[in-house]
Design an enzyme around this catalytic site. Structure first.
Site, PDB file in Angstrom:
ATOM      1  N   SER A 130       0.851  -1.184   0.000  1.00  0.00           N
ATOM      2  CA  SER A 130       0.000   0.000   0.000  1.00  0.00           C
ATOM      3  C   SER A 130       0.885   1.231   0.000  1.00  0.00           C
ATOM      4  CB  SER A 130      -0.876   0.007   1.258  1.00  0.00           C
ATOM      5  OG  SER A 130      -1.504   1.252   1.459  1.00  0.00           O
ATOM      6  N   TYR A 147      -1.567  -1.170  10.954  1.00  0.00           N
ATOM      7  CA  TYR A 147      -1.761  -1.347   9.513  1.00  0.00           C
ATOM      8  C   TYR A 147      -0.588  -0.785   8.715  1.00  0.00           C
ATOM      9  CZ  TYR A 147      -3.848  -0.975   4.875  1.00  0.00           C
ATOM     10  OH  TYR A 147      -4.089  -1.078   3.530  1.00  0.00           O
TER      11      TYR A 147
END
Length: 280
Positions: free
Chosen positions: A142, A155
């Site tokens: 990401s 995360y």
């Protein structure tokens, strides 16, 4: 690599980016092993792709955040006698809120799925690729992996791990016939935002799973190390190189601060990245 007639295994394949990998790989003639918790969605997708493209598709329902799940998945593939040449480690989820307010158990599952499962899956399937001197591993990271994420601390850290891990293995395997590649999408229009709520962060305009996967497969064919779909996403990911860490934390923290003071515990399997567009 030419994937026609080859077997690809996709985790988190029931929706979002994972589903798009399944659709676009099937269109190119790849046989599929589809993995996720939602057996009904997987079977429906597999049936559709078999009829549409004449490929083979196997379904394995499994929660990869559980200890030993990757080994069990590998054994099932051995029983099916499929030789995986393209591994897509896509399954993952996020939690959002003040670190101490988010369930510790939930954050442990987040690390197990986003990190441990990626490592275990790669360790299990890589030797088979090496025996054939052919194969590829796509790890879905990401833009969140390019800087720390206040309020999504676990995360962001997991995605930074995936990016670093993939790049290291790219170097180790660059002359062995195996390609490693990291996909680093920004905010993507998937079911993730149905859970977190777009009001919880300034994510900006979201990309489509279709375009993200199109960019990924094109970059894979071009032999790239990683790709960030979208020029704005790419520029945002590079911003951390030109500002201080404290400046970056202030910017990202302002975007991701929970507006109602609560924490969001998101469901695994939602493949979009809330924190993907956090630093522009």
């Amino acid at each position: 690599m030419n994937i026609q007639g080859k077997w690809a295994l996709i985790t988190g394949a029931s929706s979002g980016i994972g589903e798009q990998f399944a659709r676009q790989l099937a269109k190119q003639g790849s046989h599929l092993v589809l993995v996720a918790r939602s057996k009904g969605k997987l079977e429906s997708l597999a049936s559709e792709l078999r009829k549409m493209y004449g490929i083979q598709a196997e379904v394995i329902s499994m929660d990869l955040s559980k200890e030993g799940a990757p080994s069990e998945l590998y054994q099932q593939c051995q029983l099916l006698k499929v030789d995986i040449e393209l591994l897509v480690n896509n399954a993952g989820f996020a939690t959002h809120g003040l670190f101490e307010q988010v369930s510790g158990e939930r954050q442990h599952e987040e690390v197990m799925l986003n990190v441990a499962a990626v490592v275990d899956m790669t360790h299990l399937f890589l030797p088979g690729m090496l025996r054939n001197s052919s194969g590829a591993v796509i790890n879905v990271a990401s833009t969140a992996g390019f800087q720390p994420l206040p309020y999504m601390a676990v995360y962001g850290a997991t995605k930074a791990f995936v990016l670093s891990f993939t790049q290291a293995l790219w170097w180790e395997n660059r002359d062995r016939g195996i390609q490693f590649f990291a996909l680093c999408p920004g905010a993507t229009d998937t079911s993730f935002f149905d859970v977190v709520g777009t009001e919880e962060a300034s994510v900006g305009k979201k990309d489509t799973p279709e375009r993200v996967v199109e960019v990924a497969l094109r970059a894979l064919k071009e032999g790239k190390l990683y790709v960030v779909p979208g020029m704005q996403n790419y520029m945002g990911a590079q911003l951390a190189r030109f500002i201080t860490r404290k400046q970056g934390l202030k910017l990202v923290g302002g975007m991701l601060r929970p507006r109602n003071g609560s924490s969001k515990n998101n469901n695994p399997g939602n493949q979009s990245d809330l924190a993907g567009r956090t630093i522009r």
